[in-house]
Each structure stands twice: as C-alpha cells, then as structure tokens.
Design an enzyme around this catalytic site. Structure first.
Site, PDB file in Angstrom:
ATOM      1  N   HIS A  49       0.848  -1.187   0.000  1.00  0.00           N
ATOM      2  CA  HIS A  49       0.000   0.000   0.000  1.00  0.00           C
ATOM      3  C   HIS A  49       0.886   1.240   0.000  1.00  0.00           C
ATOM      4  CE1 HIS A  49      -3.770  -2.035   1.904  1.00  0.00           C
ATOM      5  NE2 HIS A  49      -3.156  -2.852   1.070  1.00  0.00           N
ATOM      6  N   GLU A  81       0.785   3.991   1.700  1.00  0.00           N
ATOM      7  CA  GLU A  81       1.184   4.464   3.029  1.00  0.00           C
ATOM      8  C   GLU A  81       2.320   3.632   3.612  1.00  0.00           C
ATOM      9  OE1 GLU A  81      -3.432   4.775   3.043  1.00  0.00           O
ATOM     10  OE2 GLU A  81      -1.897   3.597   2.023  1.00  0.00           O
ATOM     11  N   CYS A 125      -6.623   2.334   5.189  1.00  0.00           N
ATOM     12  CA  CYS A 125      -7.277   1.112   5.659  1.00  0.00           C
ATOM     13  C   CYS A 125      -6.776   0.809   7.077  1.00  0.00           C
ATOM     14  CB  CYS A 125      -6.963  -0.037   4.709  1.00  0.00           C
ATOM     15  SG  CYS A 125      -5.248  -0.635   4.800  1.00  0.00           S
ATOM     16  N   CYS A 183      -2.931   0.223   7.250  1.00  0.00           N
ATOM     17  CA  CYS A 183      -2.128   1.438   7.106  1.00  0.00           C
ATOM     18  C   CYS A 183      -2.303   2.375   8.295  1.00  0.00           C
ATOM     19  CB  CYS A 183      -2.475   2.140   5.801  1.00  0.00           C
ATOM     20  SG  CYS A 183      -1.988   1.153   4.358  1.00  0.00           S
TER      21      CYS A 183
END
Length: 152
Positions: free
Chosen positions: A54, A56, A84, A87
C-alpha cells in the site's frame, strides 16, 4: 515554477498508480520542521505481487530508511484515500504527527470508517487527522479507475 504542495504530490503519485493499472492511491511524507518531502510513492500491489504494498506502508518504509529511525514523530503523511486499518495501524506505530487524507473510504477505511484504529483502546499513538482534503478530485480518480475495470 511553483513548488507543488504535499497533497498535490500525493495526487501525482495516485495518477502514476492509475497509469500503472494499480488502485490509484498516492502517499507523501513530509518533514514538518523543514517542509522537505522525504518519501513519495503509490500503491504497488500488482507490480510487486504483494497485498501489503500500500502507498502508506511504502512511504513509511522510505521515510524510516531515509531518516534511519522507526519513529516519524516530526513528520506528516498526505494520502489520497482514507487509510485502511493496516495502514492506520502502521501510521500509529510510526508515530506520524499528522495525517491528511483525501477521499473517504466507507467500505475499507480504518480511520473514520470500519475499525477506526485511532479510537481503539489498544492504539497507543494517534496523529492529528484532517480528512476530506480535495475529496472530490481524489474520489473521481478512484471512481474512474473502477469504472474502467468493470468495463474490461
């Protein structure tokens, strides 16, 4: 040439993800003292074949590597989509000072929706949170991506 804002840089990263057929999410980490961008990246799950790649998480890894620290207390993260739960927890572990995000994610978010990681009693660090930054622009890019996916 004018210097781009951190959020504009995050959006450019999201556009790079879109062009690479990744879910278009971009993240930038800024040193809050100097204003220097110390990490900038986007989702890379498809190209890395890694469900944890991801934006992040990748930005946190870049920033920690650059600063040689597991704590980013003097840094802010700018991301184009509400993080999410995975993260959000990483943001807590890294102790980022502030979180700025664009579009809200009612289905998969972990900040204002879903698990609400920063409100959990098990969360030991919570950043200042600013949601809805350029929300419509970020949401439109995501909608365009998923509409194109459905048409294939």
């Amino acid at each position: 040439m004018a210097k781009l804002s951190p959020f504009a840089c995050a959006f450019l990263e999201a556009e790079k993800a879109y062009a690479a057929d990744e879910v278009p999410v971009g993240a930038v980490i800024v040193d809050s003292v100097t204003g220097e961008i110390i990490a900038a990246t986007h989702n890379k799950m498809e190209c890395r074949k890694d469900p944890t790649a991801h934006a992040e998480l990748l930005a946190i890894q870049q920033a920690c590597d650059k600063l040689q620290s597991i704590r980013l207390e003097k840094c802010d993260i700018y991301v184009t989509l509400e993080p999410c739960p995975l993260c959000a927890q990483a943001i807590s572990f890294a102790r980022l000072r502030r979180l700025y995000f664009g579009a809200y994610d009612p289905k998969g978010g972990g900040v204002d929706h879903g698990a609400k990681i920063f409100n959990a009693s098990s969360c030991h660090w919570s950043p200042e949170i600013f949601g809805g930054v350029e929300e419509e622009k970020c949401a439109q890019l995501l909608k365009k991506f998923f509409i194109n996916k459905r048409e294939l």
